[in-house]
Each structure stands twice: as structure tokens, then as C-alpha cells.
Scaffold this active site. Structure first.
Site, PDB file in Angstrom:
ATOM      1  N   LYS A 170       0.864  -1.187   0.000  1.00 14.74           N
ATOM      2  CA  LYS A 170       0.000   0.000   0.000  1.00 14.74           C
ATOM      3  C   LYS A 170       0.894   1.228   0.000  1.00 14.74           C
ATOM      4  O   LYS A 170       1.828   1.340   0.794  1.00 14.74           O
ATOM      5  CB  LYS A 170      -0.855  -0.025   1.259  1.00 14.74           C
ATOM      6  CG  LYS A 170      -1.554   1.288   1.566  1.00 14.74           C
ATOM      7  CD  LYS A 170      -2.428   1.105   2.776  1.00 14.74           C
ATOM      8  CE  LYS A 170      -2.823   2.414   3.377  1.00 14.74           C
ATOM      9  NZ  LYS A 170      -3.823   2.280   4.429  1.00 14.74           N
TER      10      LYS A 170
HETATM   11  C1  R5P Z   1      -1.870   4.716   8.103  1.00  7.47           C
HETATM   12  O1  R5P Z   1      -0.809   4.262   8.480  1.00  7.47           O
HETATM   13  C2  R5P Z   1      -3.049   3.928   8.180  1.00  7.47           C
HETATM   14  O2  R5P Z   1      -2.705   2.605   7.875  1.00  7.47           O
HETATM   15  C3  R5P Z   1      -4.236   4.348   7.294  1.00  7.47           C
HETATM   16  O3  R5P Z   1      -5.060   3.257   7.212  1.00  7.47           O
HETATM   17  C4  R5P Z   1      -3.886   4.779   5.920  1.00  7.47           C
HETATM   18  O4  R5P Z   1      -3.181   5.973   5.950  1.00  7.47           O
HETATM   19  C5  R5P Z   1      -5.091   4.840   4.947  1.00  7.47           C
HETATM   20  O5  R5P Z   1      -5.985   5.737   5.302  1.00  7.47           O
HETATM   21  P1  R5P Z   1      -6.200   7.112   4.538  1.00  7.47           P
HETATM   22  O6  R5P Z   1      -6.915   6.771   3.257  1.00  7.47           O
HETATM   23  O7  R5P Z   1      -7.041   7.893   5.485  1.00  7.47           O
HETATM   24  O8  R5P Z   1      -4.855   7.729   4.261  1.00  7.47           O
END
Ligand code: R5P
Length: 263
Positions: A170
Site C-alpha cells: 500500500k
Molecule cells: C496509516 O498508516 C493507516 O494505515 C491508514 O489506514 C492509511 O493511511 C489509509 O488511510 P487514509 O486513506 O485515510 O490515508
């Protein structure tokens, strides 16, 4: 790849694409806007999420065990916004992930940050343990304040995560995103990042998919939206139905109108 690991991955990827709903922010941010009451936020979104990314604490307290949504369990943490974020350790074991019937575990890596080596070691350890149980590992490329979110940096972080054995990576969308995807031999999903106007967030998802991402692992741009259900449906339209931004934004607007009528 073992049958169990492939099976777990296929639970989170629908036809090779995925809309993961990320609600793990509290693990270092506390009661983030929109997640003050996790159950209230999560429940209406569950029918539209291909998987749910969260900690064991929120899973146990805020999601009914009868739910069939696949779980991507956040297993690293131990830090807060008050301290150095890269100083993460493994806080939940693979055995616990198996007990909780997780479909994958998620670990952050902080390439270039103070505790880079420790976070990469966390990933390598979890991949080794995951192999034993058929548990895929999602590596989250966390970006320290001192890092630039460009294709060179994100490409480096994603590639390292894949080389250490992550099943999925990710990362963040950036200019020349195709280069990040091309240099990463495992599927890539994007985080949404800070809340954007809904149309801009759909554009981001659309651009990422067009440039090779297999989906999103999106949090704030869904649960902080004026209409979270409308937003996740619109993101689904981009990721799974191949809709353009205008069509997806139409999905969002129609849902907003329908909810307004019910008020
Ligand atoms: C960050 O470390 C977390 O894993 C969040 O889940 C990630 O940042 C994704 O969330 P967002 O779309 O709010 O950035």
C-alpha cells in the site's frame, strides 16, 4: 504460494481488484475525526467494503463476529503522534491474526526514517511467520515528514517491501505513479491520504487504477465524507465497474440526494 495464502488473498481481491476500508487510524492518532465511535462509522459501510483494515481492539469491540467482511489486521504499532512514529514494533501475533480469522495482516515500513531497519525487520519477521500459517502480509509504506512523496521515493519503498516478501503493498499516489507500479512485483493499492473534496478523491482513485493500482485502501476520504456510503459506492464504481470520474461522482451525488430525502 500455499493454498491458504492464495485463498486469503482471493478473499480480499474481487476479480483482481479491491476496495479496502481503512479504519485503523486510531492506533497512533487516537479518536480521529469520523472514527470517534468506530462501530457507528463502520457498520453502514460494511456491505460496500471488500475488506476492513483495523486493529484487533476495534475489531473485537466494534464489529459483530457474524459479519462476513474479510479482515486485514493492523499488527504493528506501539507509537503515537506525540512521539517518533517510525519506532513501531509488532503488537499483534500471527497466531492472534489466525484466531481472529484475519485474511491478511498489515505492517508499516518507514523507509528513510529513523527506525527504518526495525520496521523492515518487522515486515520480514511477519512474512516469515505468515508463510507458516498461510497469512498474507500487506506492507504499508508510511512516509516520514522528512520524505517526499515522489515516484523515486515511493518506488524505492514499495520495491523494498516486495523484496522482503509482502504479498500486497500500500502506498500513495504520485506523479509518474506507473513507475512505482512497474518497479513493484506485487499488487499495489493506494491510500487516500488527507480528506479531499469528493470529486478530487475519486479522481485520485481513478488515476491510480489507470496507472496500474489494483485498488484502494482508503480511510479518511470515505469516513470523513459528507456521505460515507455514497463515497464508498462511488469508489467501488471506479475500482470495480471501471467508471470514469464524472459517472462515479454522479453515484455519490445520487446517494447524497437520496439521504437528504430521508432526513
Ligand atoms: C496509516 O498508516 C493507516 O494505515 C491508514 O489506514 C492509511 O493511511 C489509509 O488511510 P487514509 O486513506 O485515510 O490515508
Amino acid at each position: 504460494m500455499s493454498w491458504g495464502l492464495s485463498n486469503r488473498i482471493s478473499r480480499i481481491m474481487k476479480g483482481g481488484r479491491t476496495v479496502m476500508l481503512a479504519v485503523d487510524h486510531g492506533y497512533f492518532q487516537g479518536p480521529t475525526t469520523g472514527l470517534e465511535n468506530p462501530r457507528r462509522t463502520i457498520t453502514p459501510l460494511l456491505p460496500f467494503a471488500d475488506s476492513l483494515m483495523l486493529t484487533r481492539g476495534v475489531l473485537r469491540t466494534s464489529v459483530d463476529p457474524g459479519q462476513s467482511v474479510p479482515i486485514v489486521l493492523r499488527v504493528t504499532g506501539g507509537t503515537s503522534i506525540l512521539k517518533e512514529l517510525s519506532n513501531e514494533v509488532v503488537v499483534t501475533s500471527i497466531e492472534e491474526a489466525v484466531r481472529l480469522n484475519a485474511s491478511a495482516v498489515a505492517v508499516s515500513v518507514f523507509v528513510g526514517s529513523e527506525h527504518e531497519k526495525q520496521t523492515l525487520a518487522n515486515l520480514a519477521q511477519l512474512v516469515d511467520e505468515g508463510e507458516r500459517y498461510g497469512m498474507p502480509v500487506l506492507a504499508v509504506t508510511a512516509v516520514g515528514r522528512e520524505m517526499t512523496r515522489d515516484a523515486r521515493y515511493l518506488g524505492l519503498a514499495c520495491r523494498i517491501a516486495a523484496e522482503l516478501g509482502a504479498s500486497v503493498v500500500k502506498t500513495y499516489y504520485c506523479e509518474d505513479f506507473r513507475k512505482v507500479v512497474d518497479g513493484c512485483p506485487v499488487p499495489v493499492v493506494i491510500a487516500g491520504g488527507k480528506k479531499l473534496p469528493e470529486r478530487d478523491a475519486l479522481q485520485l482513485a481513478h488515476d491510480a487504477i489507470s496507472e496500474g493500482a489494483v485498488g484502494v485502501d482508503m480511510g479518511r476520504n470515505i469516513f470523513q465524507s459528507t456521505n460515507p456510503v455514497g463515497m464508498i459506492k462511488a469508489v467501488q464504481a471506479v475500482v470495480h465497474a471501471g467508471k470514469g470520474v464524472d459517472d462515479a461522482f454522479h453515484v455519490f451525488n445520487e446517494e447524497e440526494k437520496a439521504s437528504a430525502k430521508l432526513r
